[in-house]
Design a protein around this motif. Structure first.
Motif, short mmCIF file in Angstrom:
data_model
loop_
_atom_site.label_atom_id
_atom_site.label_comp_id
_atom_site.label_asym_id
_atom_site.label_seq_id
_atom_site.Cartn_x
_atom_site.Cartn_y
_atom_site.Cartn_z
N GLY A 1 31.55 21.41 46.05
CA GLY A 1 30.21 21.66 46.58
C GLY A 1 30.26 22.29 47.95
O GLY A 1 29.51 23.23 48.26
N GLY A 2 31.16 21.76 48.80
CA GLY A 2 31.29 22.34 50.14
C GLY A 2 31.79 23.77 50.10
O GLY A 2 31.29 24.63 50.83
N PHE A 3 32.79 24.02 49.23
CA PHE A 3 33.34 25.36 49.11
C PHE A 3 32.28 26.34 48.60
O PHE A 3 32.11 27.45 49.13
N MET B 1 30.68 29.52 50.47
CA MET B 1 30.71 30.87 49.86
C MET B 1 29.34 31.54 49.97
O MET B 1 29.23 32.71 50.36
N HIS B 2 28.29 30.78 49.64
CA HIS B 2 26.96 31.37 49.66
C HIS B 2 26.41 31.49 51.08
O HIS B 2 25.64 32.40 51.38
N PRO C 1 29.80 40.96 45.05
CA PRO C 1 29.44 40.78 43.64
C PRO C 1 28.71 39.46 43.41
O PRO C 1 28.90 38.49 44.16
N ARG C 2 27.92 39.43 42.36
CA ARG C 2 27.21 38.19 42.03
C ARG C 2 28.06 37.27 41.16
O ARG C 2 27.94 36.05 41.26
N ASP C 3 28.87 37.83 40.28
CA ASP C 3 29.73 37.01 39.43
C ASP C 3 30.70 36.23 40.30
O ASP C 3 31.33 36.79 41.21
N MET D 1 33.20 37.59 43.09
CA MET D 1 32.80 37.24 44.46
C MET D 1 33.97 36.62 45.21
O MET D 1 34.21 36.94 46.39
N LEU D 2 34.72 35.75 44.54
CA LEU D 2 35.87 35.09 45.18
C LEU D 2 36.92 36.14 45.60
O LEU D 2 37.45 36.08 46.71
#
Length: 381
Positions: A30-32, A36-37, A81-83, A87-88
């Motif tokens: 959850g934190g990661f 990211m977002h 990217p949205r995927d 994204m990663l």
């Protein structure tokens, strides 16, 4: 049943470890994911002054920031990217930006402008490679109502769709200021001209014109015409402010004022005045089997000022290839010289030059490079 519930109420060490690991994993994930977002937010993207003071200010003047519909595309909408998987990968590759932030690669306006074209090229190449994926999150050919577009836009969009072009092929500089794509190759040209100014050529040396060079007849100051970019000449004699040069080339029947570098190919070597044409020495003649044109190989001794020549064509071709890469890729993927014949490149360059900021000298060098590496031209020895 009592025994089972008792065991569940008092889990053993292994079960406790599994439960704690699962809980930790949920928290970590959850934190990661939150981080990211969070790094996709406009606030985060503009938190450093390099972005806030430069591209962000430009972005705020565009339709992606403010428009009649109230829909705003922020930095991550175009650059991330949205995927989740893609994204990663993008986030990992972007960590190098932290290194450049730390060492101050673009921490001043001057440094940023010096690197603007290089930075833009990286992003244009990335977007072209993924088919302008992020653009297509909002813009898709199949969702367009061509009848509501202007006639010019509708034609361009439909042609692009048929040619399988991507958004970035045509739409650059729509959210940020366009870089000066000529700065790099003009700096390289200036360095080449500086080297040419220091060159001391001995008799017998083969030289190549950087660009157009005024010619004189014999020992007089009467004009003999103009040498074209990349044309080869041989030094016969040198003086402080004058080179005596031997020039050979091909004339095509019907165009005596034009001298070409190769038989059967309209690769310009020089334009000749009437005074120069009276001094031509004929070496051989031949007929082009493909066109039935009659060609004559001639030799001419001319004078020219030093300072506009180099001893290797490779330096010219390196510069010309950079000119092509910097300018021609603004509208389409790079087309190799061997994608067209030498004579066809004349029309292609003439049609496209108006879409660039190239001057006549740069266009001439680019054309010579493309023609000398065309699919119907053998490499020069």
């Amino acid at each position: 049943m009592t025994s089972i519930w008792s065991r569940l109420a008092r889990p053993g060490p292994l079960a406790l470890v599994v439960l704690l690991a699962a809980a930790g994993g949920v928290v970590a994930w959850g934190g990661f994911n939150t981080a990211m977002h969070a790094t996709n937010s406009l606030a985060f993207c503009t938190s450093c002054h390099a972005m806030r003071d430069n591209v962000y200010q430009e972005y705020k003047t565009t339709a992606h920031y403010t428009n009649r519909t109230g829909v705003r595309a922020i930095c991550s909408d175009c650059h991330v990217p949205r995927d989740w998987g893609a994204m990663l990968v993008r986030k990992v590759t972007a960590t190098k930006e932290l290194v450049h932030w730390a060492i101050g690669s673009i921490d001043t306006r001057e440094k940023f402008e010096a690197k603007r074209h290089e930075l833009a090229r990286h992003e244009w190449d990335r977007m072209r490679a993924n088919g302008s994926r992020e653009c297509r999150n909002c813009h898709a050919f199949e969702a367009m109502d061509f009848h509501k577009q202007t006639a010019k836009a509708a034609t361009a969009m439909q042609d692009a769709m048929k040619a399988d072009k991507t958004c970035i092929d045509c739409h650059k500089g729509i959210a940020h200021k366009m870089p000066d794509v000529t700065a790099g190759h003009r700096k390289a040209l200036a360095a080449l001209q500086a080297d040419a100014g220091r060159l001391v050529a001995a008799p017998g040396t083969t030289l190549y014109a950087i660009g157009s060079v005024p010619l004189r007849t014999g020992d007089s100051e009467e004009s003999a015409g103009e040498l074209a970019a990349s044309t080869a000449v041989t030094v016969r004699a040198t003086e402080a402010d004058r080179l005596t040069l031997e020039l050979t080339g091909w004339q095509r029947e019907g165009s005596p004022e034009l001298l070409y570098q190769r038989f059967g190919k309209r690769i310009l070597a020089a334009t000749l005045t009437e005074a120069a044409r009276t001094r031509l020495e004929t070496l051989e003649s031949a007929t082009d089997d493909d066109t039935d044109d009659h060609w004559t190989r001639v030799r001419l001794v001319v004078g020219a000022a030093p300072g506009r020549f180099v001893t290797s064509r490779e330096s010219l071709w390196t510069l010309a290839a950079r000119i092509e890469d910097d300018n021609c890729t603004l509208c389409h993927v790079l087309k190799p010289p061997r994608s067209a014949k030498a004579d066809a490149w004349i029309g292609h360059v003439n049609a496209m030059k108006r879409l660039t900021a190239l001057d006549s000298e740069e266009v001439a060098l680019l054309r010579a490079y493309l023609q000398n590496h065309a699919k119907d031209v053998a490499p020069a020895r």
